[in-house]
Design an enzyme around this catalytic site. Structure first.
Site, PDB file in Angstrom:
ATOM      1  NE  ARG A 113       6.126   0.119  10.398  1.00  0.00           N
ATOM      2  CZ  ARG A 113       4.926   0.095   9.837  1.00  0.00           C
ATOM      3  NH1 ARG A 113       4.795   0.372   8.559  1.00  0.00           N
ATOM      4  NH2 ARG A 113       3.866  -0.213  10.531  1.00  0.00           N
ATOM      5  NE  ARG A 138      -4.603   1.159  10.547  1.00  0.00           N
ATOM      6  CZ  ARG A 138      -3.432   1.371   9.945  1.00  0.00           C
ATOM      7  NH1 ARG A 138      -3.341   2.265   8.997  1.00  0.00           N
ATOM      8  NH2 ARG A 138      -2.403   0.702  10.314  1.00  0.00           N
ATOM      9  NE  ARG A 148       6.522  -3.260   6.558  1.00  0.00           N
ATOM     10  CZ  ARG A 148       5.200  -3.055   6.611  1.00  0.00           C
ATOM     11  NH1 ARG A 148       4.526  -2.787   5.515  1.00  0.00           N
ATOM     12  NH2 ARG A 148       4.576  -3.152   7.750  1.00  0.00           N
ATOM     13  NE  ARG A 164       1.200  -2.900  12.120  1.00  0.00           N
ATOM     14  CZ  ARG A 164       2.380  -3.359  11.685  1.00  0.00           C
ATOM     15  NH1 ARG A 164       3.158  -4.069  12.483  1.00  0.00           N
ATOM     16  NH2 ARG A 164       2.785  -3.100  10.480  1.00  0.00           N
ATOM     17  CE  LYS A 196      -2.380   0.230   3.758  1.00  0.00           C
ATOM     18  NZ  LYS A 196      -1.638   1.171   4.621  1.00  0.00           N
TER      19      LYS A 196
HETATM   20  P1  ADP Z   1       0.556  -0.773   8.982  1.00  0.00           P
HETATM   21  O1  ADP Z   1      -0.435  -0.591   7.865  1.00  0.00           O
HETATM   22  O2  ADP Z   1       1.703  -1.654   8.618  1.00  0.00           O
HETATM   23  O3  ADP Z   1      -0.077  -1.172  10.289  1.00  0.00           O
HETATM   24  P2  ADP Z   1       0.873   2.136   9.274  1.00  0.00           P
HETATM   25  O4  ADP Z   1       2.153   2.807   9.010  1.00  0.00           O
HETATM   26  O5  ADP Z   1      -0.284   2.468   8.397  1.00  0.00           O
HETATM   27  O6  ADP Z   1       1.248   0.610   9.241  1.00  0.00           O
HETATM   28  O7  ADP Z   1       0.408   2.394  10.796  1.00  0.00           O
HETATM   29  C1  ADP Z   1       1.260   2.117  11.871  1.00  0.00           C
HETATM   30  C2  ADP Z   1       0.521   2.326  13.190  1.00  0.00           C
HETATM   31  O8  ADP Z   1       0.101   3.708  13.294  1.00  0.00           O
HETATM   32  C3  ADP Z   1      -0.761   1.528  13.368  1.00  0.00           C
HETATM   33  O9  ADP Z   1      -0.519   0.217  13.849  1.00  0.00           O
HETATM   34  C4  ADP Z   1      -1.507   2.412  14.403  1.00  0.00           C
HETATM   35  O10 ADP Z   1      -0.986   2.264  15.696  1.00  0.00           O
HETATM   36  C5  ADP Z   1      -1.172   3.817  13.941  1.00  0.00           C
HETATM   37  N1  ADP Z   1      -2.147   4.332  12.937  1.00  0.00           N
HETATM   38  C6  ADP Z   1      -1.860   4.726  11.665  1.00  0.00           C
HETATM   39  N2  ADP Z   1      -2.970   5.145  11.028  1.00  0.00           N
HETATM   40  C7  ADP Z   1      -3.997   5.012  11.911  1.00  0.00           C
HETATM   41  C8  ADP Z   1      -5.396   5.256  11.863  1.00  0.00           C
HETATM   42  N3  ADP Z   1      -5.984   5.752  10.757  1.00  0.00           N
HETATM   43  N4  ADP Z   1      -6.139   4.992  12.966  1.00  0.00           N
HETATM   44  C9  ADP Z   1      -5.570   4.517  14.083  1.00  0.00           C
HETATM   45  N5  ADP Z   1      -4.258   4.249  14.205  1.00  0.00           N
HETATM   46  C10 ADP Z   1      -3.469   4.488  13.130  1.00  0.00           C
END
Ligand code: ADP
Ligand code: ZN
Length: 226
Positions: free
Chosen positions: A163, A94, A131, A174, A18
């Site tokens: 990460r 999300r 990754r 997740r 993504k």
């Molecule tokens: P991934 O898709 O691999 O989980 P992201 O970089 O999109 O990684 O998000 C990392 C973390 O940031 C999530 O696990 C969450 O804790 C937080 N986060 C990111 N975007 C949101 C969102 N829209 N709502 C709630 N938490 C979020």
């Protein structure tokens, strides 16, 4: 031809590619790539008040509260590159609650297309273990596709690392949250006629070509229907 703002969302589970595809889509349509994960990680790295509030939640792989996320989104959308010009959202919304609140923020405008990257969970678990991510700009690499100079980001010179939430436990958490909280979003946007499913297996170029063709078809259908 008149410039039109293109407002896109890309949905896809962790490891679906993504983030990489959003960079492509942003360049193609000339719109900003807005990644809540990247913005939150930048806040954590900078040691800001926001960073302190979200750090533990992120490291556990849990979701940050809708209130904090909406605050971050509103601030980002008010910046000049996004205001009125469109965007591609990566990692937001999300939850159905976030999607409802996004509609309020955008009204009277609306999302043009929601691309959903379709990929089996077995494939993404293997990808995430490999990754590596730039700690500064968020660009994604892997053990099999590292930066040119090890482990320095090709784009910004930042450090490329694993990460903090790419541990096995946090990834499992997740992926589970994706199924329960984020997957219902596909149904929501399908009902609204905005969903564009995209096969996310294959090379980055193949997926990017499929994704852009599917979004273009959706935008064209919208013009005709308008
Ligand atoms: P991934 O898709 O691999 O989980 P992201 O970089 O999109 O990684 O998000 C990392 C973390 O940031 C999530 O696990 C969450 O804790 C937080 N986060 C990111 N975007 C949101 C969102 N829209 N709502 C709630 N938490 C979020
Ligand atoms: Zn970088």
């Amino acid at each position: 031809m008149t410039e039109r703002a293109v407002r896109l969302i890309v949905l896809g589970k962790q490891g679906s590619g993504k983030g990489t595809q959003c960079v492509r889509v942003a360049a193609h349509y000339g719109i900003p790539h807005i990644s809540t994960g990247d913005m939150l990680r930048a806040a954590v790295n900078s040691g800001s008040g926001l960073g302190a509030r979200v750090r533990a939640t992120m490291e556990a792989g849990e979701l940050v509260s809708d209130d904090i996320i909406l605050e971050v989104i509103r601030a980002r959308l008010s910046e000049p590159d996004a205001a009125g010009h469109g965007f591609v959202f990566d990692g937001f919304p999300r939850t159905v609650g976030q999607a409802d609140r996004l509609d309020e923020v955008l009204a009277p405008a609306a999302i043009d297309a929601v691309a959903s990257l379709e990929i089996p969970t077995e494939v993404v678990v293997a990808r995430i273990a490999q990754r590596r991510t730039c700690a500064s700009c968020g660009r994604v690499y892997s053990l099999t596709a590292p930066p040119r100079v090890q482990w320095v980001c090709d784009f910004c010179g930042g450090e490329v690392v694993q990460r903090a939430d790419d541990t096995e436990e946090a990834v499992a958490r997740r992926l589970a949250l994706y199924d329960t909280q984020t997957a219902p979003l596909t149904a929501r946007y399908r009902d609204l006629g905005a969903l564009v499913p995209v096969d996310a297996t294959g090379t980055v170029d193949e997926v990017a070509a499929r994704l852009i063709a599917a979004v273009d078809a959706r935008l064209a259908a919208d013009e005709v229907g308008a």
